[in-house]
Design an enzyme around this catalytic site. Sequence first.
Site, PDB file in Angstrom:
ATOM      1  N   LYS A 195      64.647  30.775  -2.368  1.00 53.15           N
ATOM      2  CA  LYS A 195      64.025  31.619  -1.634  1.00 53.15           C
ATOM      3  C   LYS A 195      63.650  30.834  -0.269  1.00 53.15           C
ATOM      4  O   LYS A 195      64.781  29.658   0.744  1.00 53.15           O
ATOM      5  CB  LYS A 195      62.066  31.323  -1.134  1.00 53.15           C
ATOM      6  CG  LYS A 195      61.868  31.979  -3.145  1.00 53.15           C
ATOM      7  CD  LYS A 195      62.245  33.710  -2.864  1.00 53.15           C
ATOM      8  CE  LYS A 195      62.018  34.047  -4.069  1.00 53.15           C
ATOM      9  NZ  LYS A 195      62.051  34.429  -5.194  1.00 53.15           N
ATOM     10  N   ILE A 196      63.087  31.082   1.136  1.00 54.54           N
ATOM     11  CA  ILE A 196      63.699  31.035   2.407  1.00 54.54           C
ATOM     12  C   ILE A 196      63.216  29.703   2.225  1.00 54.54           C
ATOM     13  O   ILE A 196      64.046  28.370   3.586  1.00 54.54           O
ATOM     14  CB  ILE A 196      63.333  31.820   3.740  1.00 54.54           C
ATOM     15  CG1 ILE A 196      63.712  31.429   4.907  1.00 54.54           C
ATOM     16  CG2 ILE A 196      61.373  31.958   3.646  1.00 54.54           C
ATOM     17  CD1 ILE A 196      63.767  32.574   5.530  1.00 54.54           C
TER      18      ILE A 196
END
Length: 390
Positions: A195-196
């Site tokens: 994920k980011i």
Amino acid sequence: MQVTSDKKRIYLSAPHMSGNEQKYIKEAFETNWIAPLGPNVDAFEEELADYVGIGDAAAVSSGTAAIHLALKLLDVHQGDKVFCSSLTFVASANPIIYLGAEPIFIDSEPKTWNMSPQALGHALEDAAREGHLPKAVIVVNLYGQSAQMDEIVSLCDSYNVPIIEDAAESLGSTYKGQASGTFGKFGVYSFNGNKIITTSGGGMLVSNDLESLKKARFLATQARDQAEHYEHSQMGYNYRLSNVLAGIGRAQLEVLAERVVARRAIFDRYYEELSAIPGIQFMPELEGSWSNRWLTALTIDEQEAGISRELLLKSLIEDNIEARPVWKPLHMQPLFEGTRFYAHNEEGIVSEQLFKSGLCLPSGSNMTEEEQMRIVDCMKKALNKHILLS
Ligand SMILES: *Cc1c(COP(=O)(O)O)cnc(C)c1O
């Protein structure tokens, strides 16, 4: 499909540490807080709630756990219906079946690739007519792009059905200036490795309903009642985030804004290099929204581009580049065979078209310029080869 190149592997979305993680981990070690709970967990919750501008946040072991807890807090059980976006990762819907409830999948619309308000409206109408409204609607913000929240919130409000916003992919994105993940009764973020921002594994449940989040923490720590001994009157879970991992999360949150800028720049580069090629269309960004561009996604029209998505993907994989098709819609998954599904309109199923033609390109914020150009060149070569051959 097989890698044939000996070039260095480029991952779809690799973890990107800031350098400050060790500071918080060290604190945890020095104070011997090697436990699920502790000062890093409290601070991470507070800092994330501040960042997105919401009342409270509860740190948990995964985004999936956060969705499970949200459904539990909405009293979802056997025999209940829950609506969910179809074009998403399986984790959006698995918790529905953990609880023995019935998922009903909603198609995408073309402007955001997310839940179609039109299809949602039909599904709600039918459910009301059948006298069996869903207990919740799980709305996903795909690849960082927010769904059409105004329309979806207003529909759900008119039927009094709560929203769980699955913002696992959209932390750092906004819709009309408001943080993605803060539009529903509950919002969910994920800190999985791809994920980011990441804690290697972890998630967050957010809400303005402080009582519900207190209950979430209670359920996530084995539902232990107030007593000196171990007293339990309800079934609980072991779902809290460890204090060591929350330390990683704190350092990652400090650089979230930078990570969004970096991912958007990667999108811009792909767009600049590839958008003029016939048959290539990039995932849109809805006016008024701001996507973190977690993954750059595009579609390939085989007729116009002269090459199928499959062959393009094969070229990338052979070159040791980790690209992926867009999520396979959940209503097409064997796991959910026979579940009800509402299409955007009668002309074709938007999520199925996106699955057939959609491609996600490597988008990690620590990719070098050279790596980005290697991907662009590989794409151009594959597209050109086909134009020359045909
Ligand atoms: C990653 C993801 C999840 C699950 O998060 P985990 O932390 O891996 O459990 C849920 N929904 C979507 C849309 C995701 O991309």
